[in-house]
Write a protein that holds these residues in place. Structure first.
Motif, PDB file in Angstrom:
ATOM      1  N   ASN A 178      10.752  -3.531  -4.543  1.00 18.93           N
ATOM      2  CA  ASN A 178       9.309  -3.557  -4.750  1.00 18.93           C
ATOM      3  C   ASN A 178       8.770  -2.204  -5.240  1.00 18.93           C
ATOM      4  OD1 ASN A 178       6.523  -3.953  -4.484  1.00 18.93           O
ATOM      5  ND2 ASN A 178       6.707  -4.949  -2.494  1.00 18.93           N
ATOM      6  N   THR A 179       8.229  -2.191  -6.439  1.00 22.30           N
ATOM      7  CA  THR A 179       7.668  -0.944  -6.980  1.00 22.30           C
ATOM      8  C   THR A 179       6.499  -0.439  -6.142  1.00 22.30           C
ATOM      9  OG1 THR A 179       6.243  -2.184  -8.493  1.00 22.30           O
ATOM     10  CG2 THR A 179       8.378  -1.423  -9.357  1.00 22.30           C
ATOM     11  N   ARG A 180       5.811  -1.331  -5.474  1.00 20.06           N
ATOM     12  CA  ARG A 180       4.652  -0.932  -4.661  1.00 20.06           C
ATOM     13  C   ARG A 180       5.042  -0.277  -3.339  1.00 20.06           C
ATOM     14  NH1 ARG A 180       0.062  -5.653  -5.427  1.00 20.06           N
ATOM     15  NH2 ARG A 180      -0.378  -5.198  -7.622  1.00 20.06           N
ATOM     16  N   PHE A 181       6.329  -0.158  -3.065  1.00 16.12           N
ATOM     17  CA  PHE A 181       6.755   0.622  -1.897  1.00 16.12           C
ATOM     18  C   PHE A 181       6.533   2.113  -2.154  1.00 16.12           C
ATOM     19  CE2 PHE A 181      10.059  -2.423   0.264  1.00 16.12           C
ATOM     20  CZ  PHE A 181       9.034  -3.284   0.598  1.00 16.12           C
ATOM     21  N   HIS A 182       6.272   2.464  -3.389  1.00 15.90           N
ATOM     22  CA  HIS A 182       5.994   3.855  -3.772  1.00 15.90           C
ATOM     23  C   HIS A 182       4.495   3.996  -4.028  1.00 15.90           C
ATOM     24  CE1 HIS A 182      10.179   5.230  -4.290  1.00 15.90           C
ATOM     25  NE2 HIS A 182      10.401   3.946  -4.496  1.00 15.90           N
ATOM     26  N   PRO A 183       3.827   4.958  -3.391  1.00 17.48           N
ATOM     27  CA  PRO A 183       2.387   5.128  -3.609  1.00 17.48           C
ATOM     28  C   PRO A 183       2.041   5.400  -5.076  1.00 17.48           C
ATOM     29  CG  PRO A 183       3.213   6.768  -2.028  1.00 17.48           C
ATOM     30  CD  PRO A 183       4.365   5.906  -2.435  1.00 17.48           C
ATOM     31  N   GLY A 184       2.969   5.960  -5.828  1.00 15.72           N
ATOM     32  CA  GLY A 184       2.729   6.262  -7.226  1.00 15.72           C
ATOM     33  C   GLY A 184       2.570   5.050  -8.119  1.00 15.72           C
ATOM     34  N   GLU A 185       3.043   3.890  -7.678  1.00 15.18           N
ATOM     35  CA  GLU A 185       2.928   2.678  -8.500  1.00 15.18           C
ATOM     36  C   GLU A 185       1.462   2.357  -8.778  1.00 15.18           C
ATOM     37  OE1 GLU A 185       4.007  -1.219 -10.288  1.00 15.18           O
ATOM     38  OE2 GLU A 185       4.342   0.905 -10.545  1.00 15.18           O
ATOM     39  N   GLU A 186       0.685   2.174  -7.731  1.00 13.48           N
ATOM     40  CA  GLU A 186      -0.714   1.791  -7.926  1.00 13.48           C
ATOM     41  C   GLU A 186      -1.590   2.971  -8.351  1.00 13.48           C
ATOM     42  OE1 GLU A 186      -2.120  -1.805  -5.530  1.00 13.48           O
ATOM     43  OE2 GLU A 186      -0.812  -0.731  -4.128  1.00 13.48           O
ATOM     44  N   LYS A 187      -1.063   4.180  -8.230  1.00 10.05           N
ATOM     45  CA  LYS A 187      -1.808   5.371  -8.673  1.00 10.05           C
ATOM     46  C   LYS A 187      -1.495   5.709 -10.126  1.00 10.05           C
ATOM     47  CE  LYS A 187      -2.225   7.360  -4.085  1.00 10.05           C
ATOM     48  NZ  LYS A 187      -1.791   8.416  -3.172  1.00 10.05           N
ATOM     49  N   ASN A 188      -0.669   4.861 -10.776  1.00  7.22           N
ATOM     50  CA  ASN A 188      -0.333   5.059 -12.181  1.00  7.22           C
ATOM     51  C   ASN A 188       0.315   6.432 -12.396  1.00  7.22           C
ATOM     52  OD1 ASN A 188      -0.199   3.853 -14.675  1.00  7.22           O
ATOM     53  ND2 ASN A 188      -2.268   4.392 -15.275  1.00  7.22           N
ATOM     54  N   ASP A 189       1.197   6.795 -11.483  1.00  8.22           N
ATOM     55  CA  ASP A 189       1.794   8.123 -11.441  1.00  8.22           C
ATOM     56  C   ASP A 189       2.835   8.333 -12.541  1.00  8.22           C
ATOM     57  OD1 ASP A 189       2.540  10.670 -10.374  1.00  8.22           O
ATOM     58  OD2 ASP A 189       4.221   9.707  -9.344  1.00  8.22           O
ATOM     59  N   PRO A 190       2.637   9.347 -13.392  1.00  6.07           N
ATOM     60  CA  PRO A 190       3.600   9.618 -14.461  1.00  6.07           C
ATOM     61  C   PRO A 190       4.994   9.982 -13.944  1.00  6.07           C
ATOM     62  CG  PRO A 190       1.559  10.822 -14.848  1.00  6.07           C
ATOM     63  CD  PRO A 190       1.461  10.210 -13.488  1.00  6.07           C
ATOM     64  N   LYS A 222       0.806  -1.236   0.000  1.00  5.41           N
ATOM     65  CA  LYS A 222       0.000   0.000   0.000  1.00  5.41           C
ATOM     66  C   LYS A 222       0.835   1.280   0.000  1.00  5.41           C
ATOM     67  CE  LYS A 222      -3.973  -2.270   0.672  1.00  5.41           C
ATOM     68  NZ  LYS A 222      -4.694  -2.690  -0.465  1.00  5.41           N
ATOM     69  N   GLY A 223       1.901   1.303  -0.782  1.00  8.26           N
ATOM     70  CA  GLY A 223       2.697   2.515  -0.929  1.00  8.26           C
ATOM     71  C   GLY A 223       3.630   2.813   0.222  1.00  8.26           C
ATOM     72  N   LYS A 224       3.842   1.835   1.080  1.00 12.11           N
ATOM     73  CA  LYS A 224       4.744   2.015   2.221  1.00 12.11           C
ATOM     74  C   LYS A 224       5.836   0.941   2.170  1.00 12.11           C
ATOM     75  CE  LYS A 224       1.340   3.925   5.456  1.00 12.11           C
ATOM     76  NZ  LYS A 224       0.400   4.393   4.493  1.00 12.11           N
ATOM     77  N   VAL A 225       6.970   1.250   2.775  1.00 11.47           N
ATOM     78  CA  VAL A 225       8.039   0.263   2.871  1.00 11.47           C
ATOM     79  C   VAL A 225       7.694  -0.712   3.988  1.00 11.47           C
ATOM     80  CG1 VAL A 225      10.481  -0.112   3.344  1.00 11.47           C
ATOM     81  CG2 VAL A 225       9.764   1.867   1.984  1.00 11.47           C
ATOM     82  N   VAL A 226       7.485  -1.962   3.610  1.00 13.27           N
ATOM     83  CA  VAL A 226       7.170  -3.033   4.552  1.00 13.27           C
ATOM     84  C   VAL A 226       8.265  -4.084   4.384  1.00 13.27           C
ATOM     85  CG1 VAL A 226       5.462  -4.765   5.246  1.00 13.27           C
ATOM     86  CG2 VAL A 226       4.686  -2.556   4.317  1.00 13.27           C
ATOM     87  N   PRO A 227       9.198  -4.167   5.334  1.00 12.58           N
ATOM     88  CA  PRO A 227      10.348  -5.059   5.165  1.00 12.58           C
ATOM     89  C   PRO A 227       9.987  -6.498   4.793  1.00 12.58           C
ATOM     90  CG  PRO A 227      10.690  -3.641   7.057  1.00 12.58           C
ATOM     91  CD  PRO A 227       9.278  -3.403   6.586  1.00 12.58           C
ATOM     92  N   GLU A 228       8.892  -7.016   5.312  1.00 11.40           N
ATOM     93  CA  GLU A 228       8.489  -8.396   4.995  1.00 11.40           C
ATOM     94  C   GLU A 228       8.097  -8.542   3.532  1.00 11.40           C
ATOM     95  OE1 GLU A 228       6.475  -6.663   7.600  1.00 11.40           O
ATOM     96  OE2 GLU A 228       8.286  -7.043   8.765  1.00 11.40           O
ATOM     97  N   MET A 229       7.824  -7.424   2.857  1.00  9.67           N
ATOM     98  CA  MET A 229       7.401  -7.460   1.456  1.00  9.67           C
ATOM     99  C   MET A 229       8.504  -6.989   0.509  1.00  9.67           C
ATOM    100  SD  MET A 229       3.513  -6.103   1.876  1.00  9.67           S
ATOM    101  CE  MET A 229       2.480  -6.757   3.190  1.00  9.67           C
ATOM    102  N   SER A 230       9.723  -7.054   0.973  1.00 11.84           N
ATOM    103  CA  SER A 230      10.862  -6.673   0.144  1.00 11.84           C
ATOM    104  C   SER A 230      11.154  -7.765  -0.887  1.00 11.84           C
ATOM    105  CB  SER A 230      12.105  -6.468   1.009  1.00 11.84           C
ATOM    106  OG  SER A 230      13.240  -6.302   0.190  1.00 11.84           O
ATOM    107  N   LEU A 231      11.467  -7.341  -2.095  1.00 13.37           N
ATOM    108  CA  LEU A 231      11.891  -8.311  -3.103  1.00 13.37           C
ATOM    109  C   LEU A 231      13.257  -8.901  -2.782  1.00 13.37           C
ATOM    110  CD1 LEU A 231      10.559  -6.697  -6.379  1.00 13.37           C
ATOM    111  CD2 LEU A 231      10.046  -8.988  -5.536  1.00 13.37           C
ATOM    112  N   GLY A 232      13.951  -8.313  -1.829  1.00 11.28           N
ATOM    113  CA  GLY A 232      15.206  -8.893  -1.385  1.00 11.28           C
ATOM    114  C   GLY A 232      15.046 -10.335  -0.911  1.00 11.28           C
TER     115      GLY A 232
END
Length: 179
Positions: free
Chosen positions: A116-128, A64-74
Protein backbone atom coordinates in the motif's frame (compact mmCIF):
# COMPACT_ATOMS: atom_id res chain seq x y z
CA UNK A 1 -3.32 12.09 -26.63
CA UNK A 2 -0.58 13.73 -24.51
CA UNK A 3 0.76 10.43 -23.19
CA UNK A 4 1.80 7.43 -25.19
CA UNK A 5 0.02 4.08 -25.00
CA UNK A 6 1.33 0.54 -24.60
CA UNK A 7 1.53 0.16 -28.37
CA UNK A 8 4.01 3.04 -28.58
CA UNK A 9 6.91 1.30 -26.83
CA UNK A 10 9.05 -1.80 -26.81
CA UNK A 11 8.55 -3.21 -23.30
CA UNK A 12 10.68 -6.33 -23.77
CA UNK A 13 12.99 -6.80 -20.80
CA UNK A 14 11.74 -3.65 -19.05
CA UNK A 15 10.49 -3.34 -15.47
CA UNK A 16 7.13 -1.64 -15.93
CA UNK A 17 5.62 0.23 -12.99
CA UNK A 18 1.85 0.20 -13.37
CA UNK A 19 -0.28 2.45 -11.17
CA UNK A 20 -3.61 0.71 -10.75
CA UNK A 21 -6.79 1.24 -8.76
CA UNK A 22 -7.49 -1.97 -6.86
CA UNK A 23 -9.02 -0.33 -3.82
CA UNK A 24 -11.68 -3.01 -3.63
CA UNK A 25 -14.34 -3.74 -1.02
CA UNK A 26 -13.48 -6.48 1.46
CA UNK A 27 -15.51 -8.42 3.97
CA UNK A 28 -14.15 -11.00 6.39
CA UNK A 29 -10.80 -10.94 4.59
CA UNK A 30 -12.29 -11.59 1.15
CA UNK A 31 -12.73 -9.33 -1.86
CA UNK A 32 -16.46 -8.84 -2.39
CA UNK A 33 -16.31 -7.06 -5.76
CA UNK A 34 -13.63 -8.00 -8.30
CA UNK A 35 -14.52 -5.33 -10.87
CA UNK A 36 -11.48 -3.09 -10.38
CA UNK A 37 -9.12 -6.05 -10.29
CA UNK A 38 -10.63 -7.62 -13.40
CA UNK A 39 -10.33 -4.33 -15.31
CA UNK A 40 -6.52 -4.25 -15.04
CA UNK A 41 -6.09 -7.71 -16.58
CA UNK A 42 -5.86 -6.52 -20.24
CA UNK A 43 -3.04 -4.10 -19.39
CA UNK A 44 -1.15 -6.72 -17.37
CA UNK A 45 -1.59 -9.32 -20.11
CA UNK A 46 -0.41 -6.88 -22.79
CA UNK A 47 2.73 -5.90 -20.87
CA UNK A 48 3.60 -9.54 -20.16
CA UNK A 49 2.97 -10.47 -23.82
CA UNK A 50 5.41 -7.73 -24.81
CA UNK A 51 8.08 -9.14 -22.48
CA UNK A 52 7.77 -6.59 -19.66
CA UNK A 53 7.88 -7.33 -15.94
CA UNK A 54 4.73 -5.93 -14.30
CA UNK A 55 5.09 -4.13 -10.96
CA UNK A 56 1.80 -2.86 -9.53
CA UNK A 57 1.56 0.32 -7.47
CA UNK A 58 -1.69 0.92 -5.61
CA UNK A 59 -3.26 2.23 -2.46
CA UNK A 60 -5.81 0.51 -0.26
CA UNK A 61 -8.23 2.32 2.03
CA UNK A 62 -7.09 5.31 4.13
CA UNK A 63 -4.29 4.39 6.55
CA UNK A 64 -3.21 8.05 6.84
CA UNK A 65 0.50 7.44 6.30
CA UNK A 66 0.77 4.65 8.85
CA UNK A 67 1.14 0.89 8.50
CA UNK A 68 -2.27 -0.58 9.27
CA UNK A 69 -2.18 -4.37 8.82
CA UNK A 70 -5.90 -4.56 7.96
CA UNK A 71 -5.21 -2.21 5.03
CA UNK A 72 -2.39 -4.23 3.53
CA UNK A 73 -2.61 -5.02 -0.17
CA UNK A 74 -1.45 -8.47 0.83
CA UNK A 75 -5.13 -9.19 1.50
CA UNK A 76 -5.95 -8.83 -2.20
CA UNK A 77 -2.95 -10.74 -3.59
CA UNK A 78 -4.78 -14.09 -3.91
CA UNK A 79 -7.83 -12.51 -5.56
CA UNK A 80 -5.49 -10.65 -7.91
CA UNK A 81 -3.61 -13.85 -8.80
CA UNK A 82 -6.90 -15.63 -9.45
CA UNK A 83 -8.19 -12.89 -11.73
CA UNK A 84 -4.92 -12.51 -13.63
CA UNK A 85 -4.24 -16.23 -13.83
CA UNK A 86 -0.65 -15.48 -12.81
CA UNK A 87 1.55 -15.84 -9.77
CA UNK A 88 1.64 -12.64 -7.73
CA UNK A 89 4.80 -11.85 -5.77
CA UNK A 90 3.90 -9.58 -2.85
CA UNK A 91 6.37 -7.02 -1.52
CA UNK A 92 5.90 -5.91 2.09
CA UNK A 93 6.78 -2.32 1.17
CA UNK A 94 6.41 -0.21 -1.96
CA UNK A 95 10.00 1.09 -1.77
CA UNK A 96 13.37 -0.04 -0.43
CA UNK A 97 14.80 -3.53 -0.11
CA UNK A 98 11.43 -5.29 0.15
CA UNK A 99 10.34 -3.83 -3.20
CA UNK A 100 13.62 -4.35 -5.04
CA UNK A 101 13.93 -7.91 -3.74
CA UNK A 102 10.39 -8.83 -4.83
CA UNK A 103 10.98 -7.36 -8.28
CA UNK A 104 14.24 -9.30 -8.63
CA UNK A 105 12.57 -12.56 -7.51
CA UNK A 106 9.64 -12.36 -9.92
CA UNK A 107 9.93 -14.65 -12.88
CA UNK A 108 8.69 -14.26 -16.42
CA UNK A 109 4.93 -13.76 -16.53
CA UNK A 110 4.65 -13.18 -12.80
CA UNK A 111 3.31 -9.95 -11.34
CA UNK A 112 4.78 -8.00 -8.44
CA UNK A 113 2.31 -6.31 -6.10
CA UNK A 114 3.92 -3.64 -3.95
CA UNK A 115 2.51 -2.81 -0.52
CA UNK A 116 0.00 0.00 0.00
CA UNK A 117 1.52 3.30 -1.13
CA UNK A 118 -0.57 5.10 1.50
CA UNK A 119 1.45 3.44 4.26
CA UNK A 120 3.91 6.26 3.52
CA UNK A 121 2.85 9.79 4.55
CA UNK A 122 4.53 11.11 1.40
CA UNK A 123 1.96 9.44 -0.87
CA UNK A 124 -0.93 11.76 -0.06
CA UNK A 125 1.44 14.71 0.41
CA UNK A 126 2.59 14.33 -3.21
CA UNK A 127 6.16 14.00 -1.93
CA UNK A 128 8.87 14.16 -4.62
CA UNK A 129 11.25 12.02 -2.53
CA UNK A 130 8.75 9.14 -2.31
CA UNK A 131 7.93 9.53 -6.00
CA UNK A 132 11.66 9.33 -6.85
CA UNK A 133 12.03 6.16 -4.76
CA UNK A 134 9.05 4.60 -6.56
CA UNK A 135 10.29 5.70 -9.99
CA UNK A 136 13.72 4.19 -9.33
CA UNK A 137 12.11 0.74 -9.23
CA UNK A 138 11.25 0.66 -12.93
CA UNK A 139 12.23 1.75 -16.40
CA UNK A 140 8.74 2.60 -17.63
CA UNK A 141 5.67 4.10 -15.92
CA UNK A 142 2.14 3.17 -16.93
CA UNK A 143 -0.85 4.94 -15.44
CA UNK A 144 -3.85 2.62 -15.59
CA UNK A 145 -5.60 4.00 -12.51
CA UNK A 146 -8.43 6.01 -14.01
CA UNK A 147 -10.29 6.08 -10.69
CA UNK A 148 -7.37 7.73 -8.89
CA UNK A 149 -5.64 9.66 -11.69
CA UNK A 150 -7.11 12.94 -10.46
CA UNK A 151 -5.36 12.68 -7.10
CA UNK A 152 -2.22 14.73 -6.48
CA UNK A 153 -0.35 11.81 -4.94
CA UNK A 154 3.26 10.73 -5.28
CA UNK A 155 2.40 7.54 -7.21
CA UNK A 156 0.01 9.22 -9.64
CA UNK A 157 1.17 12.79 -10.21
CA UNK A 158 4.79 13.38 -9.22
CA UNK A 159 6.16 9.98 -10.29
CA UNK A 160 5.50 10.77 -13.96
CA UNK A 161 8.00 13.63 -13.76
CA UNK A 162 10.79 11.10 -13.26
CA UNK A 163 10.18 9.47 -16.64
CA UNK A 164 10.88 10.97 -20.05
CA UNK A 165 7.92 11.38 -22.41
CA UNK A 166 8.83 8.14 -24.19
CA UNK A 167 8.94 6.18 -20.92
CA UNK A 168 5.48 6.99 -19.54
CA UNK A 169 2.19 5.95 -20.99
CA UNK A 170 -1.43 5.07 -20.40
CA UNK A 171 -2.56 1.52 -19.80
CA UNK A 172 -5.48 0.06 -21.72
CA UNK A 173 -8.07 0.97 -19.06
CA UNK A 174 -6.90 4.59 -18.91
CA UNK A 175 -6.59 4.82 -22.69
CA UNK A 176 -10.17 3.59 -23.12
CA UNK A 177 -11.54 6.01 -20.55
CA UNK A 178 -9.71 8.99 -22.05
CA UNK A 179 -10.89 8.12 -25.57
Amino acid sequence: MPWKTLDDMDLNGKVVLVRVDINVPMEAGRVTDMTRIDKIRPTVDDIVAKGGKVVLLAHFDRPKGKVVPEMSLGHVANALAGSLGRKVVFATDCVGDAATSAIAKAGAGEVVLLENTRFHPGEEKNDPELAAQLAALGQVYVNDAFGTAHRAHASTAVIAQYFSADKKMFGLLMEGEVK
